[in-house]
Scaffold this motif. Structure first.
Motif, PDB file in Angstrom:
ATOM      1  N   ALA A 100       0.960  -1.245  -0.231  1.00 43.69           N
ATOM      2  CA  ALA A 100      -0.066   0.018   0.054  1.00 43.69           C
ATOM      3  C   ALA A 100       0.878   1.181  -0.083  1.00 43.69           C
ATOM      4  CB  ALA A 100      -0.785  -0.094   1.074  1.00 43.69           C
ATOM      5  N   GLN A 101       1.969   1.298   0.363  1.00 46.45           N
ATOM      6  CA  GLN A 101       3.207   2.332   0.500  1.00 46.45           C
ATOM      7  C   GLN A 101       3.587   2.461  -0.975  1.00 46.45           C
ATOM      8  OE1 GLN A 101       5.324   2.653   4.164  1.00 46.45           O
ATOM      9  NE2 GLN A 101       4.375   0.870   4.732  1.00 46.45           N
ATOM     10  N   LEU A 102       3.399   1.744  -2.080  1.00 49.63           N
ATOM     11  CA  LEU A 102       4.022   1.674  -3.039  1.00 49.63           C
ATOM     12  C   LEU A 102       2.978   1.776  -4.229  1.00 49.63           C
ATOM     13  CD1 LEU A 102       6.388  -1.512  -2.666  1.00 49.63           C
ATOM     14  CD2 LEU A 102       6.958   0.744  -2.471  1.00 49.63           C
ATOM     15  N   HIS A 103       1.938   2.609  -4.048  1.00 51.49           N
ATOM     16  CA  HIS A 103       0.946   2.675  -5.177  1.00 51.49           C
ATOM     17  C   HIS A 103       1.749   3.565  -6.296  1.00 51.49           C
ATOM     18  CE1 HIS A 103      -3.034   3.146  -6.389  1.00 51.49           C
ATOM     19  NE2 HIS A 103      -2.828   4.484  -6.723  1.00 51.49           N
ATOM     20  N   GLY A 104       1.311   3.124  -7.557  1.00 48.67           N
ATOM     21  CA  GLY A 104       1.953   3.929  -8.647  1.00 48.67           C
ATOM     22  C   GLY A 104       3.518   4.016  -8.875  1.00 48.67           C
ATOM     23  N   MET A 105       4.122   3.129  -7.851  1.00 52.97           N
ATOM     24  CA  MET A 105       5.798   3.317  -7.833  1.00 52.97           C
ATOM     25  C   MET A 105       6.600   2.065  -8.514  1.00 52.97           C
ATOM     26  SD  MET A 105       6.503   4.741  -3.842  1.00 52.97           S
ATOM     27  CE  MET A 105       8.147   4.585  -4.050  1.00 52.97           C
ATOM     28  N   VAL A 106       5.684   0.960  -8.950  1.00 50.99           N
ATOM     29  CA  VAL A 106       6.438  -0.180  -9.601  1.00 50.99           C
ATOM     30  C   VAL A 106       6.072  -0.457 -10.819  1.00 50.99           C
ATOM     31  CG1 VAL A 106       6.751  -2.577  -9.102  1.00 50.99           C
ATOM     32  CG2 VAL A 106       6.132  -1.097  -7.098  1.00 50.99           C
ATOM     33  N   ALA A 107       7.243  -0.574 -11.668  1.00 52.06           N
ATOM     34  CA  ALA A 107       6.838  -0.817 -13.159  1.00 52.06           C
ATOM     35  C   ALA A 107       7.405  -2.149 -13.398  1.00 52.06           C
ATOM     36  CB  ALA A 107       7.971   0.083 -13.796  1.00 52.06           C
ATOM     37  N   TYR A 108       6.991  -2.651 -14.617  1.00 46.50           N
ATOM     38  CA  TYR A 108       7.346  -4.230 -14.939  1.00 46.50           C
ATOM     39  C   TYR A 108       7.916  -4.087 -16.035  1.00 46.50           C
ATOM     40  CZ  TYR A 108       4.032  -5.480 -11.284  1.00 46.50           C
ATOM     41  OH  TYR A 108       3.388  -5.778 -10.097  1.00 46.50           O
TER      42      TYR A 108
END
Length: 266
Positions: free
Chosen positions: A147-155
């Motif tokens: 929940a602290q990484l919303h919109g922060m992780v790419a693939y």
């Protein structure tokens, strides 16, 4: 005199009288100690992968040079003095008894080359991180850490062993403006303007993966809504430079390493 001691001593033989060069050398010496300690932190956390994987950090100064672990050594053997300095093509700079692994630097080089703020790049193959990378869903928005990484992780989709330079532009394009990436079927990547910031981001992502992996034993997870996750991400201050960007956390872990084996500073 060791390389690090020489860097710390502005009066060693052959030293320049340029004060900026002295400052850069002093900063590099301090960076070497922190990076070597971080390799030991990774080992303490169980994040090492035999002799493979890397943490790279840019050296201060006008040249685009980087520090990397000496290939063939376990993370517990990394010291400030045996870190290898390389350029963006993986060529060794200066005299050293050790070598780098240019093939393993391909991903790091692509990020360092394209992103001015990616001073530190970390890559891991932890069990939890790799398990999530191998899952169809990827990272689920289902726990305190995700929940602290919303919109922060790419693939980035798996293209095989990352030894081909032509993969770099695709990886950078998939990353966009995010500084965490899940390499599908492969592992985790983190970037930061400092070692501490990259570490704080990576630790949070890896912890989210660990909880997701444990939760899977109970069946379908209880999901968190996007609006709550977005608020959690805004409220989380651990990556923010105004609040230390993880430096306090890294310092605490380095103190643990210091008690176990202070040789990383040599």
């Amino acid at each position: 005199m060791s390389d690090v001691a020489a860097l710390l001593n502005p009066h060693h033989a052959g030293a320049s009288h340029d004060p900026h060069r002295h400052s850069d050398a002093h900063d590099e010496a301090a960076l070497r100690v922190q990076l070597a300690g971080t390799y030991r932190v990774f080992a303490m956390l169980g994040w090492s992968e035999l002799i493979y994987n890397h943490i790279t950090v840019r050296v201060p100064g006008p040249q685009r040079h980087f520090l990397i672990n000496p290939f063939g050594l376990h993370y517990t053997e990394v010291r400030a003095s045996n870190l290898v300095k390389i350029d963006l093509d993986g060529n060794v700079i200066g005299n050293t008894a050790y070598r780098a692994n240019p093939a393993g630097f391909v991903v790091h080089a692509a990020l360092h080359r394209a992103l001015p703020d990616a001073h530190c790049v970390m890559h891991t193959h932890t069990t939890a991180g790799l398990a999530v990378a191998c899952s169809q869903a990827g990272l689920e928005n289902s726990n305190f850490y995700s929940a602290q990484l919303h919109g922060m992780v790419a693939y980035h989709d798996f293209e095989g062993i990352t030894i081909h330079d032509d993969e770099g532009p695709r990886l950078v394009a998939n990353l966009g403006d995010r500084r965490l990436m899940i390499l599908r079927n492969h592992g985790l990547l983190s970037m930061g303007s400092t070692i501490a910031q990259a570490f704080a981001r990576l630790w949070t992502l890896n912890r989210a993966c660990e909880i997701q992996l444990a939760t899977a034993a109970f069946g379908a997870p209880r999901m968190i809504s996007d609006d709550i996750a977005a608020r959690c991400t805004r409220d989380s201050l651990q990556f923010d430079p105004r609040h230390g960007a993880g430096q306090d956390v890294l310092d605490a872990l380095l103190r643990q390493v210091e008690r176990i084996d202070p040789s990383y500073k040599e």
